[in-house]
Design an enzyme around this catalytic site. Structure first.
Site, PDB file in Angstrom:
ATOM      1  N   ASP A 182       0.844  -1.196   0.000  1.00  0.00           N
ATOM      2  CA  ASP A 182       0.000   0.000   0.000  1.00  0.00           C
ATOM      3  C   ASP A 182       0.882   1.250   0.000  1.00  0.00           C
ATOM      4  O   ASP A 182       1.782   1.374   0.842  1.00  0.00           O
ATOM      5  CB  ASP A 182      -0.819  -0.032   1.304  1.00  0.00           C
ATOM      6  CG  ASP A 182      -2.162   0.635   1.170  1.00  0.00           C
ATOM      7  OD1 ASP A 182      -2.475   1.143   0.082  1.00  0.00           O
ATOM      8  OD2 ASP A 182      -2.898   0.624   2.172  1.00  0.00           O
ATOM      9  N   GLU A 214     -14.233   0.475  -1.136  1.00  0.00           N
ATOM     10  CA  GLU A 214     -14.381   0.506   0.331  1.00  0.00           C
ATOM     11  C   GLU A 214     -15.543   1.393   0.757  1.00  0.00           C
ATOM     12  O   GLU A 214     -15.695   2.525   0.260  1.00  0.00           O
ATOM     13  CB  GLU A 214     -13.083   1.017   0.981  1.00  0.00           C
ATOM     14  CG  GLU A 214     -13.215   1.131   2.505  1.00  0.00           C
ATOM     15  CD  GLU A 214     -11.903   1.206   3.263  1.00  0.00           C
ATOM     16  OE1 GLU A 214     -10.826   1.121   2.639  1.00  0.00           O
ATOM     17  OE2 GLU A 214     -11.972   1.341   4.503  1.00  0.00           O
TER      18      GLU A 214
HETATM   19  O1  KIV Z   1      -4.749  -0.322   4.519  1.00  0.00           O
HETATM   20  C1  KIV Z   1      -5.494  -1.290   4.331  1.00  0.00           C
HETATM   21  O2  KIV Z   1      -5.449  -2.300   5.047  1.00  0.00           O
HETATM   22  C2  KIV Z   1      -6.459  -1.194   3.245  1.00  0.00           C
HETATM   23  C3  KIV Z   1      -7.516  -2.238   3.158  1.00  0.00           C
HETATM   24  C4  KIV Z   1      -8.455  -2.122   4.274  1.00  0.00           C
HETATM   25  C5  KIV Z   1      -8.201  -2.229   1.842  1.00  0.00           C
HETATM   26  O3  KIV Z   1      -6.382  -0.304   2.466  1.00  0.00           O
END
Ligand code: KIV
Length: 267
Positions: A85, A184
């Site tokens: 991410d 989301e």
């Molecule tokens: O940061 C995260 O864990 C996420 C998920 C909840 C999709 O973006």
């Protein structure tokens, strides 16, 4: 099930109408368990800012912290696709900075793809990263890095203009070459419509049952994090209670001199 999960394979899973599973992972031990259980995608989410670091939101998480956790997860997985991410400010400032930071995840940490929040505004950035060979998962709807703009973690897409904007965001990610989109915190009907319009898979969290896959934060679904539990979380276990029981047994056995026993001691 033993075959390595790849980006093209995930797109084929949508075509075959096979549901995709995704859970967050932040370290080696959890990655091994999740991978061994057969989850398709390990998402090193910036949610680690809350469940690992104890922050109120994901905004304080840095690139170096994400790289550290991604490396640990990569060491623990054999089959699942590892998606890292992109944290706040690692991709929003300029496409060039986004490309360099996405590249760090692949080069320094061994991730196979990155995820970033935003649709239409991120279209050029996503296209640049994908154009250089790095797979991108989009993320639209209730994007946690925009929590202050939303005024809290509120369901998005209930009004017509918001609904249309979220649909445009999802389409923009597909057009830019993204391989999947996290939906989301949006109404189930909207998620169903987006899933029907896209050829790439949608991965839902608080977006109903019609997405191509589902993702949950591992600490939420195992009952390890109970600061708050959103409506969309199903607790598949109550591990906090299990851990408390084990730790209390240890404390009393040490105090009562029952541990360590002879079998735990050396001659
Ligand atoms: O940061 C995260 O864990 C996420 C998920 C909840 C999709 O973006």
């Amino acid at each position: 099930m033993a075959e390595k999960v790849t980006v093209p394979e995930l797109v084929k899973m949508k075509q075959r109408k096979e549901k995709i599973t995704c859970l967050t992972a932040y370290d080696y031990s959890f990655a091994r368990i999740l991978d061994g259980a057969g989850v398709d995608i390990l998402l090193v989410g910036d949610s680690l800012g809350c469940v690992i670091q104890g922050h109120e939101n994901t905004l304080p998480v840095t690139m170096d912290e994400m790289i550290y956790h991604t490396r640990a997860v990569v060491r623990g997985r054999k089959r699942a696709l590892v998606v890292a991410d992109m944290p706040f400010l690692s991709f929003q400032v300029s496409p060039e900075r986004a490309v360099l930071n996405a590249g760090r995840f692949l080069q320094e940490a061994g991730a196979e793809a990155v995820k970033l929040e935003g649709g239409v505004v991120m279209q050029e950035t996503i296209a640049k990263i994908v154009g250089l060979g790095m797979p991108v998962m989009g993320h639209v709807g209730l994007t946690p890095q925009s929590v202050h703009r939303f005024g809290g973690y509120k369901i998005q897409g209930r009004e017509t203009d918001q609904r249309e904007a979220i649909l445009r965001d999802a389409l923009a990610i597909e057009e830019a070459g993204g391989f999947a989109v996290v939906l989301e915190g949006i109404p189930a009907e909207l998620a169903k419509e987006i899933t029907g319009q896209l050829t790439i898979p949608t991965i839902g969290i608080g977006a109903g049952a019609d997405c191509d896959g589902q993702v949950l934060v591992i600490h939420d679904m195992l009952g390890l994090f109970d600061d708050f539990t959103p409506k969309f979380v199903k607790r598949y276990a109550e591990l906090k209670g299990v851990m408390m029981g084990a730790i209390k047994s240890f404390i009393s056995e040490v105090r009562e001199q029952k541990f360590p026993g002879k079998e735990h001691s050396f001659k």
